[in-house]
Design a protein around this motif. Structure first.
Motif, PDB file in Angstrom:
ATOM      1  N   PHE A  15       0.809  -1.222   0.000  1.00 47.99           N
ATOM      2  CA  PHE A  15       0.000   0.000   0.000  1.00 47.99           C
ATOM      3  C   PHE A  15       0.841   1.270   0.000  1.00 47.99           C
ATOM      4  O   PHE A  15       0.366   2.334   0.406  1.00 47.99           O
ATOM      5  N   ALA A  16       2.077   1.180  -0.445  1.00 48.87           N
ATOM      6  CA  ALA A  16       2.919   2.367  -0.574  1.00 48.87           C
ATOM      7  C   ALA A  16       2.482   3.173  -1.801  1.00 48.87           C
ATOM      8  O   ALA A  16       2.013   2.603  -2.797  1.00 48.87           O
ATOM      9  N   PRO A  17       2.614   4.502  -1.771  1.00 46.56           N
ATOM     10  CA  PRO A  17       2.231   5.347  -2.917  1.00 46.56           C
ATOM     11  C   PRO A  17       3.289   5.301  -4.019  1.00 46.56           C
ATOM     12  O   PRO A  17       4.051   6.243  -4.237  1.00 46.56           O
ATOM     13  N   TYR A  34      -9.876   0.444  -4.371  1.00 42.31           N
ATOM     14  CA  TYR A  34     -10.049   1.883  -4.632  1.00 42.31           C
ATOM     15  C   TYR A  34     -10.213   2.077  -6.130  1.00 42.31           C
ATOM     16  O   TYR A  34      -9.299   1.802  -6.903  1.00 42.31           O
ATOM     17  N   LEU A  35     -11.372   2.581  -6.540  1.00 46.78           N
ATOM     18  CA  LEU A  35     -11.686   2.710  -7.967  1.00 46.78           C
ATOM     19  C   LEU A  35     -12.153   4.106  -8.358  1.00 46.78           C
ATOM     20  O   LEU A  35     -12.670   4.308  -9.448  1.00 46.78           O
ATOM     21  N   ARG A  70      -2.391  15.493  -3.156  1.00 45.73           N
ATOM     22  CA  ARG A  70      -3.669  15.439  -2.435  1.00 45.73           C
ATOM     23  C   ARG A  70      -4.492  14.233  -2.895  1.00 45.73           C
ATOM     24  O   ARG A  70      -5.155  13.571  -2.098  1.00 45.73           O
ATOM     25  N   ALA A  71      -4.446  13.957  -4.190  1.00 46.72           N
ATOM     26  CA  ALA A  71      -5.176  12.801  -4.728  1.00 46.72           C
ATOM     27  C   ALA A  71      -4.644  11.496  -4.126  1.00 46.72           C
ATOM     28  O   ALA A  71      -5.418  10.605  -3.760  1.00 46.72           O
ATOM     29  N   MET A  88      -5.162   6.904  -0.218  1.00 46.58           N
ATOM     30  CA  MET A  88      -4.661   6.068   0.867  1.00 46.58           C
ATOM     31  C   MET A  88      -5.630   6.043   2.046  1.00 46.58           C
ATOM     32  O   MET A  88      -5.882   4.995   2.638  1.00 46.58           O
ATOM     33  N   ILE A  89      -6.186   7.196   2.395  1.00 48.17           N
ATOM     34  CA  ILE A  89      -7.088   7.246   3.544  1.00 48.17           C
ATOM     35  C   ILE A  89      -8.388   6.506   3.255  1.00 48.17           C
ATOM     36  O   ILE A  89      -8.936   5.822   4.132  1.00 48.17           O
ATOM     37  N   LEU A  90      -8.885   6.619   2.030  1.00 50.90           N
ATOM     38  CA  LEU A  90     -10.178   6.021   1.684  1.00 50.90           C
ATOM     39  C   LEU A  90     -10.068   4.596   1.147  1.00 50.90           C
ATOM     40  O   LEU A  90     -11.086   3.986   0.811  1.00 50.90           O
TER      41      LEU A  90
END
Length: 423
Positions: free
Chosen positions: A75-77, A313-314, A324-325, A330-332
């Protein structure tokens, strides 16, 4: 003894000679790459042979170019890494490859002999063992996050200290709010500054925006894929469902991922309508057990209808505000926050796919999946959807109880088969 057994024995025999063991693994990966480039598996669509090919490349590149690599969790960006031409090596993915090479036991045992607790998740123990034996070359950087897995921060901190490599740990807020998004956005910007210092590369924000644009295009294809999957026969395997995690997570936003989903959607139109009993999986899919493979691989009787992690996440992302996106994503993510968020996301996918049953695999060591399982069962019971819980280990075959799993699976498949007779 066949070639695979001999290959496995060579790797295990050279666990104390990391250079030789690594050459053997690289050789095996290159052989796989050539196979899927030239012919591939004739039982599956061309898109999935392409997925196999790029999946191997995704693991090969950070092994070959370790001076331009970063170790990451699922789950890393990694969109940030793709924009900076840094190769991510996902620890869960590499541990899965060790299982595929049938040598995970020696690296798990090495980690435990080195003082790692035997209660730690096997995915982490296998990767730690590979790092401590120097099978894995030292990366430039490490990135992890606090979401979903409580082992991530401890594992990455331990490995960063062992290799004396910079690490950035992302604290993902539990609740969603504009303040929490801003807090996480600031962390991502700080992480980029660290990456720039360590790698000597500068972030080009326009490139990051392009990555997010490709991600949006991919999400659009994924939503079309879900709608088509509800009706179409979908020849796949347990392994391929796990391979999908490459393109839905670590390599989301890349050209290869977008190409895969474009190919898949082109082929989906020609697939026949499904007449099989269809099962949706939650958490992970153990791809090595013989009983599971016998029922699901290439099957026209019992089809795998997807894995919830591949649809976590879709939403469309704001490509003009990439940090910000990414923070919002990540939060949602349905693996973050209250378990009700995950249930809501899973039920939404189930409403779209209409499976005949759901299987939840409780991976040994993944405490969050075990803890929330009964809440998911209650939600599925209200819809009248059959639900099966299988306990086991996705990364250490020694913890798999073949007879118990087969007995429970056969009873479940018989039950969903009889449902139609009662209607």
């Amino acid at each position: 003894m066949n070639l695979v057994d001999a290959y496995t024995r060579w790797i295990k025999k050279n666990v104390n000679d990391p250079e030789k063991a690594r050459k053997l693994i690289v050789l095996g990966l290159k052989a796989e790459q050539i196979f899927f480039s030239l012919s591939g598996d004739k039982h599956v669509p061309k898109s999935f042979n392409y997925l196999n090919k790029i999946g191997v490349e995704f693991v090969l590149n950070p092994l070959i170019h370790s001076d331009q690599s970063a170790w990451v969790n699922l789950f890393a960006p990694t969109e940030i890494l793709h924009a900076m031409d840094i190769y991510p090596l996902c620890i869960e993915a590499f541990s899965s490859f060790l299982v595929g090479f049938q040598c995970e036991d020696v690296y798990i045992d090495y980690a435990q002999r080195s003082g790692i607790s035997d209660t730690l998740c096997s995915y982490h123990k296998g990767f730690i063992g590979a790092a401590l034996t120097d099978l894995l070359p030292k990366p430039k950087f490490m990135i992890t996050s606090s979401m979903l897995c409580d082992a991530n921060i401890s594992t990455f901190r331990y490995l960063a200290q062992y290799h004396h490599v910079p690490m950035y740990s992302i604290d993902v807020p539990f609740e969603y709010s504009s303040q929490s998004v801003s807090y996480l956005e600031e962390q991502l910007r700080e992480m980029v500054k660290m990456l720039e210092q360590v790698t000597g590369k500068k972030m080009d924000e326009d490139r990051l925006k392009e990555v997010i644009k490709r991600e949006n295009k991919t999400h659009a294809y994924m939503n079309r894929y879900i709608d088509a999957l509800r009706y179409k026969c979908h020849p796949t395997t347990l392994t391929l469902e796990m391979y999908m995690l490459f393109v839905t997570h670590t390599f989301m936003g890349t050209h290869q991922t977008l190409k895969f989903f474009e190919m898949l959607m082109d082929e989906m139109q020609s697939f026949p309508d499904s007449k099989a009993k269809r099962v949706f999986w939650v958490h992970i899919v153990p791809f090595y057990p013989h009983g599971l493979k016998r029922y699901f691989n290439y099957s026209r009787q019992y089809e795998i209808l997807g894995l919830d992690l591949n649809f976590d996440y879709l939403e469309e992302m704001d490509c003009d505000n990439p940090y910000r996106a990414l923070a919002r994503k990540m939060i949602l993510n349905h693996g973050n926050g209250p378990y009700q968020r995950k249930i809501g996301s899973i039920m939404n996918i189930i409403d779209r796919l209409q499976p005949d049953g759901v299987i939840h695999f409780c991976q040994w060591g993944c405490k969050q999946s075990v803890g929330g399982m009964m809440l998911l069962k209650q939600a599925l019971d209200k819809r009248g959807i059959p639900f099966l819980v299988l306990d086991g280990d996705g990364a250490d075959r020694r913890n798999h109880h073949e007879g118990q799993v087969n007995t429970r699976l056969e009873a479940f498949l018989e039950m969903i088969g009889k449902q139609e007779e009662c209607l």
